[in-house]
Design a protein around this motif. Structure first.
Motif, PDB file in Angstrom:
ATOM      1  N   ALA A 246      37.250  52.298  39.254  1.00  0.00           N
ATOM      2  CA  ALA A 246      37.716  53.155  41.009  1.00  0.00           C
ATOM      3  C   ALA A 246      38.434  52.400  41.887  1.00  0.00           C
ATOM      4  N   ASP A 247      37.891  51.215  42.227  1.00  0.00           N
ATOM      5  CA  ASP A 247      38.050  50.669  43.703  1.00  0.00           C
ATOM      6  C   ASP A 247      39.048  49.492  43.724  1.00  0.00           C
ATOM      7  N   ARG A 248      39.320  49.335  42.988  1.00  0.00           N
ATOM      8  CA  ARG A 248      40.450  47.999  42.118  1.00  0.00           C
ATOM      9  C   ARG A 248      41.783  48.715  41.991  1.00  0.00           C
ATOM     10  N   SER A 249      42.828  48.079  42.380  1.00  0.00           N
ATOM     11  CA  SER A 249      44.214  48.231  42.075  1.00  0.00           C
ATOM     12  C   SER A 249      44.770  47.939  40.500  1.00  0.00           C
ATOM     13  N   VAL A 250      45.635  48.714  39.622  1.00  0.00           N
ATOM     14  CA  VAL A 250      45.656  48.169  38.935  1.00  0.00           C
ATOM     15  C   VAL A 250      46.748  46.625  38.425  1.00  0.00           C
ATOM     16  N   VAL A 251      47.171  46.766  39.322  1.00  0.00           N
ATOM     17  CA  VAL A 251      47.735  45.169  40.072  1.00  0.00           C
ATOM     18  C   VAL A 251      46.241  44.156  40.048  1.00  0.00           C
ATOM     19  N   GLN A 252      45.335  44.650  40.593  1.00  0.00           N
ATOM     20  CA  GLN A 252      44.240  44.161  41.143  1.00  0.00           C
ATOM     21  C   GLN A 252      43.922  43.151  39.469  1.00  0.00           C
ATOM     22  N   VAL A 253      43.296  45.020  38.655  1.00  0.00           N
ATOM     23  CA  VAL A 253      42.958  44.396  38.029  1.00  0.00           C
ATOM     24  C   VAL A 253      44.127  43.001  36.956  1.00  0.00           C
ATOM     25  N   LEU A 254      45.231  43.714  37.007  1.00  0.00           N
ATOM     26  CA  LEU A 254      45.863  42.953  36.075  1.00  0.00           C
ATOM     27  C   LEU A 254      46.013  41.300  36.379  1.00  0.00           C
ATOM     28  N   GLU A 255      46.058  41.032  37.688  1.00  0.00           N
ATOM     29  CA  GLU A 255      46.084  40.052  38.365  1.00  0.00           C
ATOM     30  C   GLU A 255      44.749  39.104  37.517  1.00  0.00           C
ATOM     31  N   SER A 256      43.523  39.724  37.806  1.00  0.00           N
ATOM     32  CA  SER A 256      42.207  38.522  37.332  1.00  0.00           C
ATOM     33  C   SER A 256      42.265  38.699  36.515  1.00  0.00           C
ATOM     34  N   HIS A 257      43.267  38.781  35.406  1.00  0.00           N
ATOM     35  CA  HIS A 257      42.959  38.471  34.031  1.00  0.00           C
ATOM     36  C   HIS A 257      44.747  37.951  33.709  1.00  0.00           C
ATOM     37  N   GLY A 258      44.935  37.497  34.728  1.00  0.00           N
ATOM     38  CA  GLY A 258      46.258  36.587  35.088  1.00  0.00           C
ATOM     39  C   GLY A 258      47.394  36.875  33.843  1.00  0.00           C
ATOM     40  N   VAL A 259      47.907  38.168  34.716  1.00  0.00           N
ATOM     41  CA  VAL A 259      48.970  39.319  34.568  1.00  0.00           C
ATOM     42  C   VAL A 259      49.501  39.447  35.582  1.00  0.00           C
ATOM     43  N   GLU A 260      50.625  38.745  35.802  1.00  0.00           N
ATOM     44  CA  GLU A 260      51.298  38.394  37.357  1.00  0.00           C
ATOM     45  C   GLU A 260      52.368  39.641  37.532  1.00  0.00           C
ATOM     46  N   VAL A 261      51.963  40.954  38.660  1.00  0.00           N
ATOM     47  CA  VAL A 261      53.339  42.563  38.877  1.00  0.00           C
ATOM     48  C   VAL A 261      53.768  41.592  40.238  1.00  0.00           C
ATOM     49  N   PRO A 262      54.866  41.087  40.073  1.00  0.00           N
ATOM     50  CA  PRO A 262      55.117  41.282  42.113  1.00  0.00           C
ATOM     51  C   PRO A 262      55.043  41.626  42.918  1.00  0.00           C
ATOM     52  N   GLN A 299      57.961  55.559  35.192  1.00  0.00           N
ATOM     53  CA  GLN A 299      58.176  54.597  35.965  1.00  0.00           C
ATOM     54  C   GLN A 299      56.699  54.672  36.705  1.00  0.00           C
ATOM     55  N   PHE A 300      56.078  53.716  37.816  1.00  0.00           N
ATOM     56  CA  PHE A 300      55.305  54.012  38.367  1.00  0.00           C
ATOM     57  C   PHE A 300      54.652  52.536  39.832  1.00  0.00           C
ATOM     58  N   THR A 301      54.104  52.486  40.682  1.00  0.00           N
ATOM     59  CA  THR A 301      54.011  51.624  41.611  1.00  0.00           C
ATOM     60  C   THR A 301      52.403  51.505  41.765  1.00  0.00           C
ATOM     61  N   PRO A 302      52.429  50.054  40.397  1.00  0.00           N
ATOM     62  CA  PRO A 302      50.824  50.335  39.984  1.00  0.00           C
ATOM     63  C   PRO A 302      50.045  48.891  41.239  1.00  0.00           C
ATOM     64  N   CYS A 303      50.404  48.763  42.345  1.00  0.00           N
ATOM     65  CA  CYS A 303      49.624  48.093  43.595  1.00  0.00           C
ATOM     66  C   CYS A 303      48.906  49.801  44.291  1.00  0.00           C
ATOM     67  N   CYS A 304      49.361  50.849  43.712  1.00  0.00           N
ATOM     68  CA  CYS A 304      48.412  52.244  45.283  1.00  0.00           C
ATOM     69  C   CYS A 304      48.623  52.966  43.785  1.00  0.00           C
ATOM     70  N   SER A 305      49.373  52.979  42.561  1.00  0.00           N
ATOM     71  CA  SER A 305      49.572  54.535  41.903  1.00  0.00           C
ATOM     72  C   SER A 305      48.396  54.432  40.978  1.00  0.00           C
ATOM     73  N   ARG A 306      47.858  55.313  40.119  1.00  0.00           N
ATOM     74  CA  ARG A 306      46.740  55.290  39.745  1.00  0.00           C
ATOM     75  C   ARG A 306      46.960  56.680  38.498  1.00  0.00           C
ATOM     76  N   SER A 307      45.820  57.256  37.571  1.00  0.00           N
ATOM     77  CA  SER A 307      46.837  57.813  36.357  1.00  0.00           C
ATOM     78  C   SER A 307      45.581  59.219  36.626  1.00  0.00           C
ATOM     79  N   ARG A 308      47.037  59.785  35.913  1.00  0.00           N
ATOM     80  CA  ARG A 308      46.155  61.061  35.218  1.00  0.00           C
ATOM     81  C   ARG A 308      45.216  60.909  33.745  1.00  0.00           C
TER      82      ARG A 308
END
Ligand code: FES
Length: 316
Positions: A246-262, A299-308
């Protein structure tokens, strides 16, 4: 992407500068309509969005106004400190998420602070096309209000109303100005979040309908995150699945696993992180996609959007 050069830089008010951008080869720049903005790629790698505030029929230049924001994460500071006449910059073609409604017969324009930039462009267009409008410009003080001379010397100066916090007698009486909603009257507002909320809440309380309300945020509107839960994202190409707490964005989670999203703005404004969704339904929290684009859920913006849905499958 277009390369331009800074042809002029002008102090417009306390902490506000305008930058005139022209093409390198003298060719006309792509056309734009009132309310459009461009992405500006700054020397330090940041990408920032700025509304165009010159007359929309001009093709020889783009004019942007930039507030030196003390809470800036680098963008406005970089422009104020590093960008001088002669500097070359990369910009995007104009994109418009704040267009004038063609069916409007009358318009009310509200600008708060640096929110004057797209509103100024709208006023120029409406004045030239002979449309009925009024512009209410609110700022903390006269010295912090940009483009006031341009407004006061314009052919539509009698339709410009200035409201300065330091002069209580000039305070905006939004309830009075918004007292008579009707189908062919449209409202446009741009400025700080609190100012926009006040104008929009007052309009709704006076019976305005959502299709007649148009707004442009500089940052994503505040979102209530207290009910946020976790969900999973699956990367279609590798099949890897990650839990997004709940307290992390998709981008943050991916980054922590070495997956870079611009990323650039990290608040759903610029669209840099836009990612295709192959399965699942995103919960859109961006200001970048139009409502129609959001409704497609592809499509969505993983820096701030989440999932239903419990799982989102991403084209990564
Ligand atoms: Fe700007 Fe995601 S980084 S919308």
């Amino acid at each position: 992407m277009i390369e331009v050069q800074v042809a002029a830089r002008r102090d417009e008010a306390l902490d506000i500068c305008s930058y005139e951008l022209t093409s390198i080869d003298g060719q006309p720049l792509p056309p734009f309509a009132a309310g459009a903005h461009i992405d500006v790629h700054l020397p330090d790698g940041l990408i920032r969005q700025y509304s165009l505030c010159n007359h929309p029929e001009e093709r020889h230049r783009y004019l942007i106004g930039v507030l030196k924001d003390p809470s800036s994460r680098g963008g406005s500071r970089s422009l104020h400190e590093q960008i001088q006449p002669g500097t070359r910059l990369l910009i995007s073609e104009p994109r418009n998420l704040f267009a004038l409604a063609p069916q409007a017969r009358r318009s009310l324009l509200f600008a708060g602070g640096i929110g004057i930039t797209p509103i100024l462009c709208m006023a120029e267009h409406l004045a030239q096309s002979g449309a009925a409008f009024a512009l209410h410009y609110c700022a903390r003080s006269r010295e912090r209000a940009a483009f006031v001379e341009r407004l006061q010397q314009s052919p539509y100066a009698d339709r410009v109303f200035l409201h300065f916090d330091e002069q209580p007698a000039t305070a905006l009486d939004a309830a009075r100005v918004l007292a008579s909603p009707c189908d062919d009257l449209h409202l446009y507002v741009c400025g700080p979040g609190g100012f926009m909320q006040h104008v929009l809440d007052t309009a709704k309380a006076q019976g305005w309908q959502e299709p007649n309300l148009h707004r442009e945020y500089f940052a994503a509107a505040p979102t209530d995150t207290t009910a946020d839960g976790s969900f999973s994202v699956k990367l279609a190409r590798s099949g890897l699945v990650f839990e997004v707490p709940a307290d992390r964005s998709v981008v943050q989670v991916l980054e922590s696993h070495g997956v870079e999203v611009p990323i650039s703005c990290e608040q759903g404004v610029c669209g840099t992180c836009l990612t295709r969704v192959l399965e699942g339904v995103p919960e859109h929290r961006d200001m970048f996609l139009t409502e129609a684009e959001q409704a497609l859920n592809d499509q969505f913006t993983p820096c701030c959007s989440r999932s239903r849905t419990p799982l989102l499958v991403l084209d990564l």
